[in-house]
Scaffold this motif. Structure first.
Motif, PDB file in Angstrom:
ATOM      1  N   LYS A  79      47.040 -43.843 -44.773  1.00  6.81           N
ATOM      2  CA  LYS A  79      48.395 -43.338 -44.547  1.00  6.81           C
ATOM      3  C   LYS A  79      49.307 -43.547 -45.752  1.00  6.81           C
ATOM      4  N   GLU A  80      49.015 -44.562 -46.579  1.00  7.00           N
ATOM      5  CA  GLU A  80      49.825 -44.824 -47.769  1.00  7.00           C
ATOM      6  C   GLU A  80      49.435 -43.947 -48.950  1.00  7.00           C
ATOM      7  N   LEU A  81      48.266 -43.321 -48.886  1.00 11.66           N
ATOM      8  CA  LEU A  81      47.755 -42.461 -49.960  1.00 11.66           C
ATOM      9  C   LEU A  81      47.792 -43.160 -51.323  1.00 11.66           C
ATOM     10  N   VAL A  82      47.216 -44.361 -51.339  1.00  8.08           N
ATOM     11  CA  VAL A  82      47.099 -45.125 -52.576  1.00  8.08           C
ATOM     12  C   VAL A  82      46.167 -44.372 -53.527  1.00  8.08           C
ATOM     13  N   ILE A  83      46.579 -44.274 -54.777  1.00  8.31           N
ATOM     14  CA  ILE A  83      45.784 -43.563 -55.779  1.00  8.31           C
ATOM     15  C   ILE A  83      44.727 -44.497 -56.340  1.00  8.31           C
ATOM     16  N   LEU A  84      43.524 -43.964 -56.429  1.00 11.03           N
ATOM     17  CA  LEU A  84      42.387 -44.679 -57.001  1.00 11.03           C
ATOM     18  C   LEU A  84      42.016 -44.008 -58.316  1.00 11.03           C
ATOM     19  N   GLN A  85      41.386 -44.772 -59.193  1.00  6.34           N
ATOM     20  CA  GLN A  85      40.940 -44.257 -60.486  1.00  6.34           C
ATOM     21  C   GLN A  85      39.452 -44.506 -60.625  1.00  6.34           C
ATOM     22  N   ASP A  86      38.719 -43.479 -61.015  1.00  2.00           N
ATOM     23  CA  ASP A  86      37.276 -43.576 -61.212  1.00  2.00           C
ATOM     24  C   ASP A  86      36.990 -43.683 -62.703  1.00  2.00           C
ATOM     25  N   GLU A  87      36.573 -44.882 -63.110  1.00  2.00           N
ATOM     26  CA  GLU A  87      36.195 -45.118 -64.504  1.00  2.00           C
ATOM     27  C   GLU A  87      34.678 -45.238 -64.567  1.00  2.00           C
ATOM     28  N   MET A  88      34.040 -44.102 -64.730  1.00  2.00           N
ATOM     29  CA  MET A  88      32.571 -44.035 -64.857  1.00  2.00           C
ATOM     30  C   MET A  88      31.860 -44.679 -63.668  1.00  2.00           C
ATOM     31  N   GLY A  89      32.321 -44.363 -62.455  1.00  2.00           N
ATOM     32  CA  GLY A  89      31.687 -44.865 -61.248  1.00  2.00           C
ATOM     33  C   GLY A  89      32.317 -46.114 -60.673  1.00  2.00           C
ATOM     34  N   ASP A  90      33.213 -46.749 -61.411  1.00  2.00           N
ATOM     35  CA  ASP A  90      33.929 -47.927 -60.932  1.00  2.00           C
ATOM     36  C   ASP A  90      35.278 -47.454 -60.395  1.00  2.00           C
TER      37      ASP A  90
END
Length: 109
Positions: A79-90
């Protein structure tokens, strides 16, 4: 990540963000808080991410690329729509939400 389609109800804030910044000429841009604190720079959005960039196993929507070249994702069930970052699978949270970006000062690059 799978190229499966997303068939459930789409989060309104995510739709608003994609509509607002999906227009030609809106990106690349830098997002800053009301206190002029740097939040994030986005290079571009993925075209039709709901059809081409959704991972149903993890409920992750890959929607953009930041200016460092890393993919940005959100868990559409969060519900907060926290942004995630994909650094080469991490994949890690960057402690910013879609709501933060919707309320941010935007400077085109």
């Amino acid at each position: 990540m799978s190229g499966n389609n997303f068939y459930n109800q789409k989060p309104k804030a995510m739709l608003e963000f994609l509509n607002r910044f999906g227009s030609k000429g809106e990106l690349p841009a830098t997002f800053s808080s009301g206190e002029n604190e740097f939040l994030l720079s986005i290079q571009y959005l993925f075209t039709d991410c709901w059809s081409n960039r959704f991972d149903p196993t993890n409920n992750l929507l890959r929607f953009a690329v930041n200016t460092d070249g890393w993919d940005l994702l959100v868990n559409v069930q969060d519900k907060e729509l926290v942004i995630l970052q994909d650094e080469m699978g991490d994949v890690d949270s960057i402690d910013i939400t879609i709501f933060d970006l919707l309320n941010a000062k935007v400077e085109k690059m």
